[in-house]
Design an enzyme around this catalytic site. Sequence first.
Site, PDB file in Angstrom:
ATOM      1  N   ASP A   1       6.007   0.782   7.570  1.00 30.87           N
ATOM      2  CA  ASP A   1       4.796   0.633   7.063  1.00 30.87           C
ATOM      3  C   ASP A   1       4.238   1.495   6.121  1.00 30.87           C
ATOM      4  O   ASP A   1       3.614   2.378   6.210  1.00 30.87           O
ATOM      5  CB  ASP A   1       3.671   0.232   8.259  1.00 30.87           C
ATOM      6  CG  ASP A   1       2.311  -0.212   8.160  1.00 30.87           C
ATOM      7  OD1 ASP A   1       2.068  -0.584   6.980  1.00 30.87           O
ATOM      8  OD2 ASP A   1       1.455  -0.078   9.085  1.00 30.87           O
TER       9      ASP A   1
ATOM     10  N   HIS B   1       0.720  -1.166  -0.150  1.00 29.94           N
ATOM     11  CA  HIS B   1       0.040  -0.020  -0.136  1.00 29.94           C
ATOM     12  C   HIS B   1       0.827   1.109  -0.011  1.00 29.94           C
ATOM     13  O   HIS B   1       1.824   1.183   0.459  1.00 29.94           O
ATOM     14  CB  HIS B   1      -1.016  -0.037   1.283  1.00 29.94           C
ATOM     15  CG  HIS B   1      -0.465  -0.047   2.382  1.00 29.94           C
ATOM     16  ND1 HIS B   1       0.048   1.194   3.216  1.00 29.94           N
ATOM     17  CD2 HIS B   1      -0.428  -0.930   3.337  1.00 29.94           C
ATOM     18  CE1 HIS B   1       0.478   0.493   4.277  1.00 29.94           C
ATOM     19  NE2 HIS B   1       0.066  -0.681   4.631  1.00 29.94           N
TER      20      HIS B   1
ATOM     21  N   GLU C   1       4.135  -6.202   3.528  1.00 30.79           N
ATOM     22  CA  GLU C   1       3.896  -5.602   4.952  1.00 30.79           C
ATOM     23  C   GLU C   1       4.978  -5.856   5.870  1.00 30.79           C
ATOM     24  O   GLU C   1       5.731  -6.888   5.752  1.00 30.79           O
ATOM     25  CB  GLU C   1       2.534  -5.916   5.677  1.00 30.79           C
ATOM     26  CG  GLU C   1       1.093  -5.568   4.952  1.00 30.79           C
ATOM     27  CD  GLU C   1       0.798  -4.093   5.374  1.00 30.79           C
ATOM     28  OE1 GLU C   1       1.483  -3.396   6.197  1.00 30.79           O
ATOM     29  OE2 GLU C   1      -0.480  -3.768   5.125  1.00 30.79           O
TER      30      GLU C   1
ATOM     31  N   ASP D   1      -0.258   4.470   0.897  1.00 30.47           N
ATOM     32  CA  ASP D   1      -0.550   5.480   2.157  1.00 30.47           C
ATOM     33  C   ASP D   1      -0.149   5.196   3.445  1.00 30.47           C
ATOM     34  O   ASP D   1       0.623   3.860   3.606  1.00 30.47           O
ATOM     35  CB  ASP D   1      -2.117   5.420   2.314  1.00 30.47           C
ATOM     36  CG  ASP D   1      -2.586   3.829   2.761  1.00 30.47           C
ATOM     37  OD1 ASP D   1      -2.184   3.245   2.179  1.00 30.47           O
ATOM     38  OD2 ASP D   1      -3.551   3.708   3.830  1.00 30.47           O
TER      39      ASP D   1
ATOM     40  N   HIS E   1       3.042   2.550  12.912  1.00 29.85           N
ATOM     41  CA  HIS E   1       2.069   3.472  13.498  1.00 29.85           C
ATOM     42  C   HIS E   1       2.865   4.038  14.898  1.00 29.85           C
ATOM     43  O   HIS E   1       2.151   4.490  15.571  1.00 29.85           O
ATOM     44  CB  HIS E   1       0.766   2.766  13.595  1.00 29.85           C
ATOM     45  CG  HIS E   1       0.307   2.224  12.595  1.00 29.85           C
ATOM     46  ND1 HIS E   1      -1.224   1.835  12.551  1.00 29.85           N
ATOM     47  CD2 HIS E   1       0.565   1.891  11.255  1.00 29.85           C
ATOM     48  CE1 HIS E   1      -1.571   1.073  11.537  1.00 29.85           C
ATOM     49  NE2 HIS E   1      -0.395   1.161  10.794  1.00 29.85           N
TER      50      HIS E   1
ATOM     51  N   GLU F   1      -5.080   1.676   2.312  1.00 29.62           N
ATOM     52  CA  GLU F   1      -5.069   0.301   3.158  1.00 29.62           C
ATOM     53  C   GLU F   1      -5.372   0.540   4.684  1.00 29.62           C
ATOM     54  O   GLU F   1      -6.217  -0.087   5.370  1.00 29.62           O
ATOM     55  CB  GLU F   1      -3.714  -0.397   3.069  1.00 29.62           C
ATOM     56  CG  GLU F   1      -3.707  -1.843   3.544  1.00 29.62           C
ATOM     57  CD  GLU F   1      -3.419  -1.980   4.896  1.00 29.62           C
ATOM     58  OE1 GLU F   1      -3.701  -2.950   5.675  1.00 29.62           O
ATOM     59  OE2 GLU F   1      -2.849  -0.837   5.864  1.00 29.62           O
ATOM     60  N   GLU F   2      -4.805   1.622   5.163  1.00 27.22           N
ATOM     61  CA  GLU F   2      -4.804   1.903   6.616  1.00 27.22           C
ATOM     62  C   GLU F   2      -6.140   2.360   7.044  1.00 27.22           C
ATOM     63  O   GLU F   2      -6.357   2.275   8.457  1.00 27.22           O
ATOM     64  CB  GLU F   2      -3.881   3.142   6.963  1.00 27.22           C
ATOM     65  CG  GLU F   2      -2.285   2.815   6.805  1.00 27.22           C
ATOM     66  CD  GLU F   2      -1.753   1.586   7.557  1.00 27.22           C
ATOM     67  OE1 GLU F   2      -2.605   1.210   8.350  1.00 27.22           O
ATOM     68  OE2 GLU F   2      -0.625   1.440   7.594  1.00 27.22           O
TER      69      GLU F   2
HETATM   70 ZN    ZN Z   1       0.765  -1.648   6.303  1.00 26.36          ZN
END
Ligand code: ZN
Length: 413
Positions: free
Chosen positions: A106, A73, A166, A75, A382, A140-141
């Site tokens: 991520d 992803h 990932e 984003d 995150h 995706e998030e």
């Molecule tokens: Zn991710």
Amino acid sequence: MTAVFSNEEKVQILADIVKIKSVNDNEIQVANYLKDLFAQHGIESEIDSISPHRANLIAKIDNGHPVMGISGHMDVVSEGDIDKWDYPPFELTEENGKLYGRGAADMKSGLAALAIAFIEIHEQHLLKEGSIQFMATTGEEMEQLGSKQLYEKGYMDDVDALLIAEPTENNLIYANKGSMDYRVISTGKAAHSSMPIAGQNAIKPLINFVQNIDNAYEEIIQTQSMNQIDCSKFENRLASVLGDNTDMSKVRNMLSGLVITNTIFNGGAQVNSVPDKATAEFNIRTVPEYNNEKVKQLFQHYLDKENEQGAHLEADIYLDLEPALTTGKNNLVELGHQLGETMFHKSLGVTPMPGVTDASNLLRGKDESFPFLTFGPGATAHQVNEYVNKDTYLQFVDYFTQLIPTYINENKR
Ligand SMILES: [Zn+2]
């Protein structure tokens, strides 16, 4: 043939995409960057638009079956409080062998590693037969809208195996839970609080509802066994936040079973008014034994119960992703594991994980034997000061460059 990219160039590519602030928006700039990069190496790609600033990117090295899908992803989650960062979040910064920045783990490093491997495989002619479909996704998030559109447009129809990069660098993942976001809106009638009988309190039935769900959930996890997505490997990761007296059977139930959490409760506007509106929201992590459909039935049962007694509760399910279940017993996971332990010089776990990914959309309609692997550089996500080890990132480029053509060449039909 020798490699196309130097290590400096590989890091520069990661730096270029970390610089693009694709915080749940603006993925189109990452897509355009990758499109240009592929074009410089004679690979055509297609922008699959979702809204003005949001799009997927699809590129294919096309030479029949098997078709291996590779995906990441574009984003990232918000940088949060910038004062807590020791490094500028959108400028890749190297220190002591670590590359810091939002998305360094991520998952812009995984995405960049896949893109670079894709080009290397193409330029070095490592694929004799078979195809690779590169899919960079949007959103995706939050709501997985990019992978949803890829699935709905049939991009996965021809795909025979799927790799998602990932940040799981210590474990190869072959299954993950589903996720639902469920909002309940209660509507009542406002009245002055000195005469509540003239109104209808919207909060009361919603409290009943939340308590009923809570009690039902306790009973479900105590009476039903759920371990098809066995995430007990992640017990240790919880150890630091759990006290010594923690009931570990509860922890196991939570890791491998259904999880229902009431995360938001709002109601009322003024202390001397009977509230005419209240909302409660739940995030639910679903498993094959208690899937999204069963959760919907459970919630509906208790909605009906309140409504039969005169309440006005309505449901709004705004995220609905099924668990991604495969057995992990296939050539892709086996090869990925062997090659990984050889190249990274360490032992690697093979496990399901509790988190949700694009796999929930991309694997829709595939069966349990489908070769699916989530594995990529980085282990933190995150967080402030998010990073990937530079060596790990570079090793993953080499790993993907070997794994993808080896798998395809060994699995011709
Ligand atoms: Zn991710």
